[in-house]
Write a protein that holds these residues in place. Structure first.
Motif, short mmCIF file in Angstrom:
data_model
loop_
_atom_site.label_atom_id
_atom_site.label_comp_id
_atom_site.label_asym_id
_atom_site.label_seq_id
_atom_site.Cartn_x
_atom_site.Cartn_y
_atom_site.Cartn_z
N ILE A 32 17.62 58.31 73.70
CA ILE A 32 16.43 58.77 74.44
C ILE A 32 15.89 57.62 75.30
N ASP A 33 15.85 56.43 74.73
CA ASP A 33 15.37 55.27 75.49
C ASP A 33 16.30 54.95 76.66
N VAL A 34 17.60 55.06 76.42
CA VAL A 34 18.57 54.79 77.49
C VAL A 34 18.42 55.81 78.62
N ALA A 84 15.35 55.29 80.69
CA ALA A 84 15.46 54.13 81.57
C ALA A 84 16.40 54.39 82.75
N LEU A 85 17.37 55.27 82.58
CA LEU A 85 18.36 55.51 83.64
C LEU A 85 17.97 56.62 84.62
N VAL A 100 16.63 57.96 92.46
CA VAL A 100 16.49 57.19 93.70
C VAL A 100 17.85 57.02 94.37
N GLY A 101 18.88 56.71 93.60
CA GLY A 101 20.22 56.56 94.16
C GLY A 101 20.75 57.86 94.73
N GLY A 102 20.47 58.97 94.08
CA GLY A 102 20.90 60.27 94.59
C GLY A 102 20.24 60.62 95.91
#
Length: 92
Positions: free
Chosen positions: A14-16, A19-20, A26-28
């Protein structure tokens, strides 16, 4: 909703994911913008610089802009001859 996610996913995942998710969004958006820009810039253009598929050519029935390209010829493809001249296909 948080209780459901914590019951389905391991605690560290969940934390990962949290964070991702922002960098992926933004990259998309950045990739979509770049792809649209590249498609616009790589579109076929005429000698004058205007796009080939624009609706501005509605008055041009032939679809090709022979005057802008510097070509000579009739719009329907027949050769232009001066008075008294024959075309090569006349055969007289």
């Amino acid at each position: 909703m948080g209780d459901f996610m914590s019951s389905v996913l391991p605690p560290g995942l969940i934390d990962v994911l949290s964070a991702l998710i922002p960098p992926v969004v933004v990259g998309g958006v950045f990739c979509v913008f770049i792809i649209q820009l590249l498609r616009k810039e790589m579109a076929p253009r005429r000698m004058g610089g205007n796009l080939v598929g624009k609706d501005e050519d509605a008055g041009n029935e032939g679809g090709d802009d022979t005057e802008a390209a510097g070509e000579t010829g009739a719009a329907n493809g027949t050769p232009i001859v001066r008075d008294g001249e024959r075309t090569e296909s006349d055969g007289r």
